[in-house]
Design a protein around this motif. Sequence first.
Motif, PDB file in Angstrom:
ATOM      1  N   UNK A 219      35.898  10.883  16.204  1.00 38.87           N
ATOM      2  CA  UNK A 219      35.626  11.045  17.643  1.00 38.87           C
ATOM      3  C   UNK A 219      36.209  12.354  18.158  1.00 38.87           C
ATOM      4  N   UNK A 220      35.652  12.833  19.243  1.00 34.03           N
ATOM      5  CA  UNK A 220      36.147  14.060  19.866  1.00 34.03           C
ATOM      6  C   UNK A 220      37.190  13.679  20.919  1.00 34.03           C
ATOM      7  N   UNK A 221      38.425  14.054  20.668  1.00 35.30           N
ATOM      8  CA  UNK A 221      39.536  13.713  21.571  1.00 35.30           C
ATOM      9  C   UNK A 221      40.417  14.947  21.752  1.00 35.30           C
ATOM     10  N   UNK A 222      41.246  14.982  22.813  1.00 35.89           N
ATOM     11  CA  UNK A 222      42.177  16.101  22.978  1.00 35.89           C
ATOM     12  C   UNK A 222      43.141  16.197  21.798  1.00 35.89           C
ATOM     13  N   UNK A 223      43.545  17.420  21.500  1.00 31.80           N
ATOM     14  CA  UNK A 223      44.502  17.668  20.425  1.00 31.80           C
ATOM     15  C   UNK A 223      45.912  17.609  20.992  1.00 31.80           C
ATOM     16  N   UNK A 224      46.782  16.815  20.359  1.00 28.72           N
ATOM     17  CA  UNK A 224      48.188  16.749  20.760  1.00 28.72           C
ATOM     18  C   UNK A 224      49.022  17.522  19.748  1.00 28.72           C
ATOM     19  N   UNK A 225      49.870  18.416  20.262  1.00 25.77           N
ATOM     20  CA  UNK A 225      50.743  19.227  19.421  1.00 25.77           C
ATOM     21  C   UNK A 225      52.175  19.070  19.916  1.00 25.77           C
ATOM     22  N   UNK A 226      53.078  18.758  19.011  1.00 27.08           N
ATOM     23  CA  UNK A 226      54.488  18.573  19.367  1.00 27.08           C
ATOM     24  C   UNK A 226      55.234  19.876  19.118  1.00 27.08           C
ATOM     25  N   UNK A 227      55.593  20.574  20.194  1.00 26.92           N
ATOM     26  CA  UNK A 227      56.297  21.851  20.094  1.00 26.92           C
ATOM     27  C   UNK A 227      57.806  21.611  20.079  1.00 26.92           C
ATOM     28  N   UNK A 228      58.517  22.392  19.269  1.00 24.07           N
ATOM     29  CA  UNK A 228      59.953  22.165  19.067  1.00 24.07           C
ATOM     30  C   UNK A 228      60.754  22.245  20.359  1.00 24.07           C
ATOM     31  N   UNK A 229      60.379  23.156  21.266  1.00 28.46           N
ATOM     32  CA  UNK A 229      61.151  23.314  22.508  1.00 28.46           C
ATOM     33  C   UNK A 229      60.364  22.908  23.752  1.00 28.46           C
ATOM     34  N   UNK A 230      59.046  22.996  23.708  1.00 31.25           N
ATOM     35  CA  UNK A 230      58.229  22.700  24.892  1.00 31.25           C
ATOM     36  C   UNK A 230      57.819  21.238  24.974  1.00 31.25           C
ATOM     37  N   UNK A 231      58.030  20.481  23.890  1.00 24.92           N
ATOM     38  CA  UNK A 231      57.618  19.082  23.895  1.00 24.92           C
ATOM     39  C   UNK A 231      56.147  18.923  23.556  1.00 24.92           C
ATOM     40  N   UNK A 232      55.559  17.829  24.004  1.00 21.32           N
ATOM     41  CA  UNK A 232      54.158  17.551  23.649  1.00 21.32           C
ATOM     42  C   UNK A 232      53.202  18.390  24.490  1.00 21.32           C
ATOM     43  N   UNK A 266      56.241  28.440  30.671  1.00 22.27           N
ATOM     44  CA  UNK A 266      57.668  28.637  30.376  1.00 22.27           C
ATOM     45  C   UNK A 266      57.847  29.348  29.044  1.00 22.27           C
ATOM     46  N   UNK A 267      57.012  28.991  28.049  1.00 15.95           N
ATOM     47  CA  UNK A 267      57.096  29.671  26.749  1.00 15.95           C
ATOM     48  C   UNK A 267      56.747  31.148  26.884  1.00 15.95           C
ATOM     49  N   UNK A 268      55.742  31.438  27.681  1.00  9.98           N
ATOM     50  CA  UNK A 268      55.319  32.835  27.839  1.00  9.98           C
ATOM     51  C   UNK A 268      56.391  33.675  28.513  1.00  9.98           C
ATOM     52  N   UNK A 269      57.120  33.076  29.409  1.00  8.85           N
ATOM     53  CA  UNK A 269      58.182  33.826  30.090  1.00  8.85           C
ATOM     54  C   UNK A 269      59.307  34.195  29.132  1.00  8.85           C
ATOM     55  N   UNK A 270      59.420  33.462  28.039  1.00 13.08           N
ATOM     56  CA  UNK A 270      60.480  33.741  27.072  1.00 13.08           C
ATOM     57  C   UNK A 270      60.021  34.695  25.964  1.00 13.08           C
ATOM     58  N   UNK A 271      58.705  34.884  25.836  1.00 13.51           N
ATOM     59  CA  UNK A 271      58.191  35.714  24.729  1.00 13.51           C
ATOM     60  C   UNK A 271      57.085  36.621  25.245  1.00 13.51           C
ATOM     61  N   UNK A 272      56.695  37.556  24.400  1.00 15.07           N
ATOM     62  CA  UNK A 272      55.564  38.458  24.705  1.00 15.07           C
ATOM     63  C   UNK A 272      54.519  38.237  23.633  1.00 15.07           C
ATOM     64  N   UNK A 273      53.296  37.781  24.021  1.00 15.79           N
ATOM     65  CA  UNK A 273      52.242  37.496  23.059  1.00 15.79           C
ATOM     66  C   UNK A 273      51.500  38.752  22.633  1.00 15.79           C
TER      67      UNK A 273
END
Length: 279
Positions: A219-232, A266-273
């Motif tokens: 099925x087509x469902x949203x992707x959940x990713x668990x980030x080490x500092x940002x959470x789900x 918040x992640x973007x404010x800590x890094x430069x992509x």
Amino acid sequence: MSTPLGDFVRAKRDSIQPESFGLPDRGRRRSPGLRRSDLAARAAISVEYLTRIEQGRDRNPSSAVLIALADALSLDATERQHLRYLAKITGGECAGRPRPSPPSRHVRPTVLETLRLLEPGVAFVTNRLGDVLAHTGGFELVVRGTGLLDSDEPNLTRYVFTDPRARTAFPDWDQVADEQAFDLWLGPSVEASEWFTAELAPVAGQEFTRRLNRHLPPPSVPLRLDHATAGELRWHRERLELPSTDAQQLVVLLAADEATTRAVERLRHRSHGLLRAIS
């Protein structure tokens, strides 16, 4: 010897409960799902012919038979497309083909420029084998720490099935594993899929081969990713098919909720992509 087409028909038949088609429950049986005789009757073909298809002894059923099977199994649009694809590759299995080889990892400059314009968005270029061929800095930001990009030639399918960290990175690991295995049937070519499957199966084990042989579109469902500092983080995925000569996709991840949007900011404010293309 079984065939992809026969495996799919049998897997789909086994997944159907007779009562969902208004058929009586005939008590205990050796295998689950719809009886072969019931499917044959619904498709108006003989049980013997259906048996030959499922066992791989008939590799070239007509278009009329494929349509009848699709109707009898109540396949949706995605499953019907997959049935036609499997019929095509099954019918060509006996023909001589060159030794399978890996697909090109080249990404056209205009596609790389498109990625640059998508910054600081979360996007990457891939193929149906799961190769991560190029990506935005935003993508690197949200998968940092998962191990996905640790390899010189990162591959999402190989990562999911062989890296223990994938089960933590993807809370819905079973869903992601089903998606990656199913995608292998869709290209970028029969030969490339055969090459990749032969390379991965010995190290990925039954979790991989069981899903590969199931053939049922996930099925087509949203992707959940668990980030080490940002959470789900929860993502909608928009897939843009590039020209067939590329056999690649541009995948854009879009935040599925406000919590994800805020976490990524918040992640973007800590890094430069920065765009990083992988050769």
